[in-house]
Write a protein that holds these residues in place. Structure first.
Motif, PDB file in Angstrom:
ATOM      1  N   SER B  38       0.827  -1.214   0.000  1.00  0.00           N
ATOM      2  CA  SER B  38       0.000   0.000   0.000  1.00  0.00           C
ATOM      3  C   SER B  38       0.856   1.256   0.000  1.00  0.00           C
ATOM      4  O   SER B  38       0.549   2.230  -0.691  1.00  0.00           O
ATOM      5  CB  SER B  38      -0.911   0.002   1.236  1.00  0.00           C
ATOM      6  N   GLU B  39       1.947   1.225   0.761  1.00  0.00           N
ATOM      7  CA  GLU B  39       2.787   2.419   0.846  1.00  0.00           C
ATOM      8  C   GLU B  39       3.423   2.752  -0.506  1.00  0.00           C
ATOM      9  O   GLU B  39       3.676   3.912  -0.801  1.00  0.00           O
ATOM     10  CB  GLU B  39       3.854   2.230   1.929  1.00  0.00           C
ATOM     11  N   VAL B  40       3.667   1.717  -1.329  1.00  0.00           N
ATOM     12  CA  VAL B  40       4.197   1.961  -2.679  1.00  0.00           C
ATOM     13  C   VAL B  40       3.124   2.599  -3.563  1.00  0.00           C
ATOM     14  O   VAL B  40       3.364   3.576  -4.260  1.00  0.00           O
ATOM     15  CB  VAL B  40       4.697   0.645  -3.316  1.00  0.00           C
ATOM     16  N   GLU B  75      -1.731  -3.753   4.568  1.00  0.00           N
ATOM     17  CA  GLU B  75      -0.380  -3.715   4.011  1.00  0.00           C
ATOM     18  C   GLU B  75      -0.371  -3.774   2.485  1.00  0.00           C
ATOM     19  O   GLU B  75       0.497  -3.216   1.836  1.00  0.00           O
ATOM     20  CB  GLU B  75       0.401  -4.911   4.580  1.00  0.00           C
ATOM     21  N   LEU B  76      -1.364  -4.485   1.901  1.00  0.00           N
ATOM     22  CA  LEU B  76      -1.361  -4.723   0.460  1.00  0.00           C
ATOM     23  C   LEU B  76      -2.556  -4.069  -0.232  1.00  0.00           C
ATOM     24  O   LEU B  76      -3.613  -3.907   0.380  1.00  0.00           O
ATOM     25  CB  LEU B  76      -1.386  -6.228   0.169  1.00  0.00           C
ATOM     26  N   ALA B  77      -2.374  -3.724  -1.493  1.00  0.00           N
ATOM     27  CA  ALA B  77      -3.470  -3.161  -2.274  1.00  0.00           C
ATOM     28  C   ALA B  77      -3.317  -3.585  -3.726  1.00  0.00           C
ATOM     29  O   ALA B  77      -2.248  -4.013  -4.154  1.00  0.00           O
ATOM     30  CB  ALA B  77      -3.479  -1.634  -2.153  1.00  0.00           C
ATOM     31  N   LEU B  78      -4.428  -3.499  -4.477  1.00  0.00           N
ATOM     32  CA  LEU B  78      -4.404  -3.852  -5.897  1.00  0.00           C
ATOM     33  C   LEU B  78      -3.948  -2.645  -6.722  1.00  0.00           C
ATOM     34  O   LEU B  78      -4.380  -1.524  -6.462  1.00  0.00           O
ATOM     35  CB  LEU B  78      -5.797  -4.286  -6.356  1.00  0.00           C
ATOM     36  N   ARG B  79      -3.099  -2.874  -7.703  1.00  0.00           N
ATOM     37  CA  ARG B  79      -2.617  -1.769  -8.551  1.00  0.00           C
ATOM     38  C   ARG B  79      -3.799  -1.092  -9.251  1.00  0.00           C
ATOM     39  O   ARG B  79      -4.764  -1.767  -9.635  1.00  0.00           O
ATOM     40  CB  ARG B  79      -1.625  -2.300  -9.595  1.00  0.00           C
ATOM     41  N   ALA B 317      10.439   7.466 -11.172  1.00  0.00           N
ATOM     42  CA  ALA B 317      10.442   6.714  -9.914  1.00  0.00           C
ATOM     43  C   ALA B 317      11.121   7.449  -8.777  1.00  0.00           C
ATOM     44  O   ALA B 317      11.850   6.863  -7.988  1.00  0.00           O
ATOM     45  CB  ALA B 317      11.102   5.351 -10.148  1.00  0.00           C
ATOM     46  N   SER B 318      10.868   8.765  -8.681  1.00  0.00           N
ATOM     47  CA  SER B 318      11.581   9.543  -7.667  1.00  0.00           C
ATOM     48  C   SER B 318      11.282   9.055  -6.251  1.00  0.00           C
ATOM     49  O   SER B 318      12.064   9.271  -5.331  1.00  0.00           O
ATOM     50  CB  SER B 318      11.227  11.024  -7.804  1.00  0.00           C
ATOM     51  N   HIS B 319      10.130   8.392  -6.071  1.00  0.00           N
ATOM     52  CA  HIS B 319       9.791   7.916  -4.729  1.00  0.00           C
ATOM     53  C   HIS B 319      10.585   6.676  -4.336  1.00  0.00           C
ATOM     54  O   HIS B 319      10.656   6.324  -3.174  1.00  0.00           O
ATOM     55  CB  HIS B 319       8.292   7.586  -4.643  1.00  0.00           C
TER      56      HIS B 319
END
Lengths: 455, 455
Positions: B38-40, B75-79, B317-319
């Motif tokens: 999720s944080e990504v 913690e997880l999520a779908l793109r 992809a600066s993050h």
């Protein structure tokens, strides 16, 4: 499992091979949404499956659940196989489908297993099933080994054997040995499954011991039975004949008759007889399969276990429709298989999908390079162009590392003469060809290599 | 969107066409897991995206969250697109990839939108991107229109136009009109976007009115500017030349130079000049794209809007990495496009993947029918066999409804003479052919039809 492009290309080739062969056998494509209603997914699951399900919540649903503090199950979940979605799909579209309904489905499924070597939380399943309405002839059971044979032959991953058994035959045999209760059969089979690990003596002691209290003669017959492997078509038929006595259990006789018919049709479909065999130890999901069952093993890699399994079931979708929908199907767990084949060194990741690279020789040569690329692409050659000027050595190094076979060069001299120079990095040779003939020449070269490599 | 097999076949053909053309242009396949941390996913999202994310929880994580009563994000999520996963992928595998990195990705993405006509919660995106390390020549921007042209030409969905603009050119032009602040530019553009709906007078009044307070002359120039559409390559170049004056804003001049180079290379790549045009009203995501931007429209269906969009960005992809990764890419939202084309009657769902059906004429003819099927499949013909005896009329009816072209029959008489009868349901004719020549004959018939239909 996340792959770098060279391996993704190899993986995609396996997917293409499977799809091509599934279509060759007349199966039709189906894709279903990754999310199903939780109540659909969990209807027939035991506890183990439910533990592995991933639930899905939109932000809104999540906030609502958090604020209410309730412990209701989320409405949506990710599919954990392709069978439950197939059941829901067939029930939902029952009146729009022609039966027997032949479908293939190649999609990812999700299981919240503890991640470990070779087990993945997200993996491809590649399934075929034939679904009948009310009834489905056992003849369809013969198409599964034929399709499996076509898929794995083309994959060229070494010699494999499709092993077959029949749940009725098994059930009848166990009943004849006095093990009548299906649950007790399952318990006995679980012990028998330990043969390889614990050895015959251990299993015999357990079954004749206190826990099971079975007669020694019955245990001996069972241990002999589950060791049966045929080594030819004639041997398989002979072993079935041996079971098919006048006083045999009727369920056993039915199973024998089914298996005999399936074997004969598998042969008629052209599967070589060293590629299929009886294996009386195969049980598969005892609560689900009711007739023919299949497992497929790679002869050189028995430790991998079954790479393609399935069987016949009585009723696909009893939870979702009143219609009786018997079927037969098989499933390839491709992600795990790929991972194992790669580990075993059987997967070839040498060739790129990019077949040609047009080098950029002069700063002002780009328009010409793009024109060469246009001709190549129009001629069916997958082509990349070096868009920015770099030293020629660097350009060759790039093509070589990327697995690109042909580097095409056109400098001042070649342009004047209406030709291009081609360096074939695979055959380590160089040649010149007229611009108009470039694409067709490379097509011929690629086709020749494919023919030589038997692809 | 869930499709019945005939439509799924049509959908799969579009996917195959896109993949083939992406590979033709040298793009490499990538697939990423459907779940990301999720944080990504949420690092660069504004509120709108976060509202649309689906979160994923295993049963264990769900129970833990429910028992703790906390409101932590799962913690997880779908793109929700393929760009964020690409950024994470490139950052993660930065040292294993060759740059410029050319990748295509065709997978489903998930957005918790309110379900409505033509909007789906789960849909395919088909993306290509070229990612550079530190820098990426504007030359690569020319490959996008060329790839788009190849894809949609082969799809045969009617005449389309790839419309191009450049964010620098736009920014420079607005600065020259006294609109310097990027946020104010965005607000002005939002008003300009209402031209079609509200009419020019309304927009002019708003911009010269109290809220914006812009001079009438500047507003007039802006309204003229955003109406620019070129109608040929020469016209496009002339319109750029007209902007490129000695006293023009330097950002505008840079944008003009980029767009001019891109247009020349698009032409060198063989895109016909009636398939691309300047359109100075195109802005796209203002906070993301920094150079060339693209939209593609079907000339006959302007109401569908853009069927393929994208552009140039400064840093992917600066993050996730300190490396600067500029890129250029486009995306096709295939699920929505398919749905719209089907609605417009442009999608042809006539042909099945199954090319031949072997009829079953006598109860004991199955082994022979299976042998014929074996020959057909070995010869590359997708074949289904009637496994159970049915009236011949029913068998023909089935083949016809299923869109199967050839019905193959072999009765006693044909068997004796070593031939089979073939009924071609498409051309409504019947012929006999020697068994050995059956597959090759059908292959030729199919190839001829394909050639005639320009496929």
């Amino acid at each position: 499992m996340e792959l770098l492009p060279p391996e993704q290309i190899a993986f995609q080739r396996l997917l293409d091979t499977i799809r091509r062969n599934f279509e060759r056998f007349g199966f039709l494509p189906v894709e279903t949404p990754v999310m199903e209603l939780s109540e659909v997914l969990l209807t027939k699951s035991g506890g183990e499956t439910e533990r592995q399900v991933y639930f899905v919540q939109s932000t809104g649903a999540l906030e609502k659940a958090q604020s209410s503090g309730g412990d209701a199950l989320p409405e949506l979940a990710l599919r954990f196989d392709l069978t439950v979605p197939l059941a829901r799909y067939v029930a939902e579209h029952e009146h729009e489908l022609a039966f027997p309904f032949r479908r293939y489905q190649m999609q990812r499924v999700y299981r919240g297993e503890r991640a470990q070597r070779g087990r993945f939380r997200e993996f491809y399943q590649c399934d075929i099933d034939v679904i009948g309405k009310d009834s489905l002839s056992v003849r369809f059971d013969a198409e599964m080994p034929a399709a499996i044979h076509a898929v794995f032959s083309e994959m060229a991953i070494g010699k494999f054997t499709i092993q077959m058994n029949n749940r009725k035959l098994m059930r009848g045999f166990f009943e004849a040995q006095g093990v009548v209760d299906p649950e007790r059969q399952a318990l006995v089979l679980r012990e028998v499954d330990k043969l390889d690990k614990r050895g015959e003596d251990h299993v015999r002691e357990t079954l004749t011991g206190e826990a099971f209290g079975m007669p020694a003669a019955a245990v001996a017959r069972i241990l002999e039975f589950v060791k049966v492997r045929s080594d030819s078509h004639a041997d398989a038929i002979a072993r079935l004949d041996a079971l098919d006595t006048a006083d045999a259990n009727p369920v056993l006789r039915e199973g024998v008759a089914e298996l005999r018919e399936v074997l004969e049709l598998v042969r008629a479909l052209g599967v070589p007889e060293d590629h299929y065999a009886l294996n009386f130890s195969i049980a598969r999901g005892l609560d689900y399969y009711t007739g023919t069952v299949y497992e497929t093993t790679l002869d050189a890699f028995p430790q991998i276990g079954s790479i393609c399994s399935g069987g016949r079931y009585e009723n696909l979708a009893s939870h979702y429709t009143k219609s009786k929908l018997p079927g037969v199907g098989i499933s390839i767990g491709l992600t795990r298989l790929f991972w194992q084949l790669r580990d075993a060194g059987v997967i070839d990741v040498a060739d790129s999908t990019v077949q040609a690279m047009v080098a950029l020789m002069e700063a002002d040569g780009l328009a010409d390079a793009l024109d060469i690329a246009r001709r190549l692409r129009a001629g069916g050659i997958n082509t990349e162009v070096q868009m920015e000027p770099r030293k020629l050595g660097k350009q060759f190094q790039y093509a070589s590392r990327a697995g690109i076979r042909f580097v095409v060069l056109a400098g001042e001299d070649e342009r004047t003469r209406g030709v291009v120079a081609v360096k074939d990095l695979k055959r380590e040779m160089q040649f010149e060809v007229a611009r108009e003939e470039l694409a067709s020449t490379l097509r011929v070269e690629l086709a020749q290599s494919q023919a030589l490599e038997g692809r």
